[in-house]
Design a protein around this motif. Structure first.
Motif, mmCIF file in Angstrom:
data_model
loop_
_atom_site.group_PDB
_atom_site.id
_atom_site.type_symbol
_atom_site.label_atom_id
_atom_site.label_comp_id
_atom_site.label_asym_id
_atom_site.label_seq_id
_atom_site.Cartn_x
_atom_site.Cartn_y
_atom_site.Cartn_z
ATOM 1 N N PRO A 126 -1.797 2.445 -3.210
ATOM 2 C CA PRO A 126 -0.875 1.347 -3.506
ATOM 3 C C PRO A 126 -1.486 0.266 -4.390
ATOM 4 O O PRO A 126 -2.598 -0.205 -4.135
ATOM 5 C CB PRO A 126 -0.530 0.800 -2.118
ATOM 6 C CG PRO A 126 -0.775 1.935 -1.179
ATOM 7 C CD PRO A 126 -1.944 2.670 -1.755
ATOM 8 N N ASN A 147 3.686 6.458 -3.886
ATOM 9 C CA ASN A 147 2.554 5.781 -3.250
ATOM 10 C C ASN A 147 2.153 4.509 -3.997
ATOM 11 O O ASN A 147 1.655 3.562 -3.396
ATOM 12 C CB ASN A 147 1.337 6.714 -3.170
ATOM 13 C CG ASN A 147 1.535 7.842 -2.186
ATOM 14 O OD1 ASN A 147 2.402 7.778 -1.328
ATOM 15 N ND2 ASN A 147 0.741 8.893 -2.316
ATOM 16 N N HIS A 158 3.926 1.329 -2.569
ATOM 17 C CA HIS A 158 4.012 1.140 -1.119
ATOM 18 C C HIS A 158 3.742 -0.320 -0.728
ATOM 19 O O HIS A 158 2.778 -0.934 -1.162
ATOM 20 C CB HIS A 158 3.001 2.047 -0.412
ATOM 21 C CG HIS A 158 3.074 1.973 1.079
ATOM 22 N ND1 HIS A 158 4.081 2.565 1.807
ATOM 23 C CD2 HIS A 158 2.275 1.342 1.977
ATOM 24 C CE1 HIS A 158 3.895 2.332 3.085
ATOM 25 N NE2 HIS A 158 2.810 1.589 3.215
ATOM 26 N N ARG A 200 10.574 -1.345 -5.179
ATOM 27 C CA ARG A 200 9.677 -0.211 -5.379
ATOM 28 C C ARG A 200 10.098 0.720 -6.520
ATOM 29 O O ARG A 200 9.235 1.191 -7.271
ATOM 30 C CB ARG A 200 9.540 0.585 -4.077
ATOM 31 C CG ARG A 200 8.819 -0.171 -2.983
ATOM 32 C CD ARG A 200 8.592 0.692 -1.762
ATOM 33 N NE ARG A 200 7.685 1.796 -2.076
ATOM 34 C CZ ARG A 200 7.396 2.787 -1.228
ATOM 35 N NH1 ARG A 200 7.978 2.824 -0.038
ATOM 36 N NH2 ARG A 200 6.559 3.741 -1.583
#
Length: 265
Positions: free
Chosen positions: A165, A198, A201, A206
């Protein structure tokens, strides 16, 4: 861009009960939707069902292959679950994954060779997760060289530099992009893949970060991603990026996508 559809994974709240209850209709619908959206592989992962993973993997592979033509990505750290899935898989599968950890490498390699599978190679060794670009390049190089020396062709290797992340380290994106650049320059026949989501995260909005990252990574040589193929916006962006990067002769795929409405997202 080789898209590995990620949605059949029991870590997802709605998928675990469907696999536990052997809900064929739910799983097959999810598989067909991903294939219809352009997935080149359908990932099947039942790793949360620890006590019944082997049996669940057998059921998943059979159930999904009844309704899709694309091959599967058999996703498990458990050699027994991998072997059961490979035993019944029709055609050439992709295995997720092998690492440079000695025990895992020695357990997984014979399965890859016996079943002539392609392999996701995670850039991790017995020292743990990579910390920077240099770690990723070093471990990826070792994996590529070891797999090649053990008879796996480079075009069957999908290196995963391990996306961590960006919220944990603001330089993480640059580190990963630099690693992708170096690996693809040194090994042009090797694929680069990743667990795309990922990168975002723990952060808001996102999808925006995922979209930005995939375009930047493609410009460095990444040619695969484990992702949600039902995300119409990111599929449209990937289609456009492939054209700009010169991977779309005469812009044929872009024009076809425009006519079919794929670019309207």
């Amino acid at each position: 861009m080789i898209i590995i559809g990620e949605l059949i994974n029991t870590s997802r709240e709605e998928v675990e009960p469907a696999v536990k209850d052997r809900d064929k209709e739910f799983i097959q619908k999810l598989a067909k939707e991903q294939e219809g959206a352009g997935a080149d592989f359908i990932d099947v992962n039942c790793g949360t069902l620890i006590r019944e993973e082997v049996e669940a993997m057998e059921w998943l592979v059979k159930t999904v292959q009844e309704v899709v033509e694309v091959p599967l990505c058999i996703d498990s750290p458990d050699p027994a679950a991998l072997e059961r899935g490979l035993e019944i898989h029709k055609g050439k599968a992709l295995v997720n994954s092998i690492t440079a950890e000695e025990e895992r490498y020695q357990e997984t390699l014979p399965l890859i060779k016996e079943y002539n599978a392609s392999i996701v190679a995670l850039a991790m060794d017995d020292g743990g997760m990579p910390q920077d670009a240099e770690d990723r390049i070093r471990v990826s190089t070792k994996l590529i060289e070891d797999l090649s020396n053990d008879g796996v062709s480079e075009e069957d290797i999908y290196v995963d530099p391990i996306i961590q992340p960006i919220g944990t380290d603001e330089k993480m994106g640059v580190q990963i992009l630099n690693a992708i650049d170096e690996i693809t320059n040194e090994y042009p026949e090797v694929h680069i893949t990743c667990g795309l989501s990922n990168i975002s995260h723990g952060l808001p909005q996102r999808p925006l970060l995922n979209q930005a990252f995939v375009l930047l990574a493609m410009s460095r040589g990444m040619d695969s991603a484990i992702m949600d193929p039902l995300d119409e916006r990111i599929i449209a962006l990937i289609t456009a990026a492939e054209t700009i990067l010169g991977n779309d002769q005469y812009c044929a795929n872009y024009i076809k996508a425009a006519k079919s409405g794929i670019l309207d997202a």
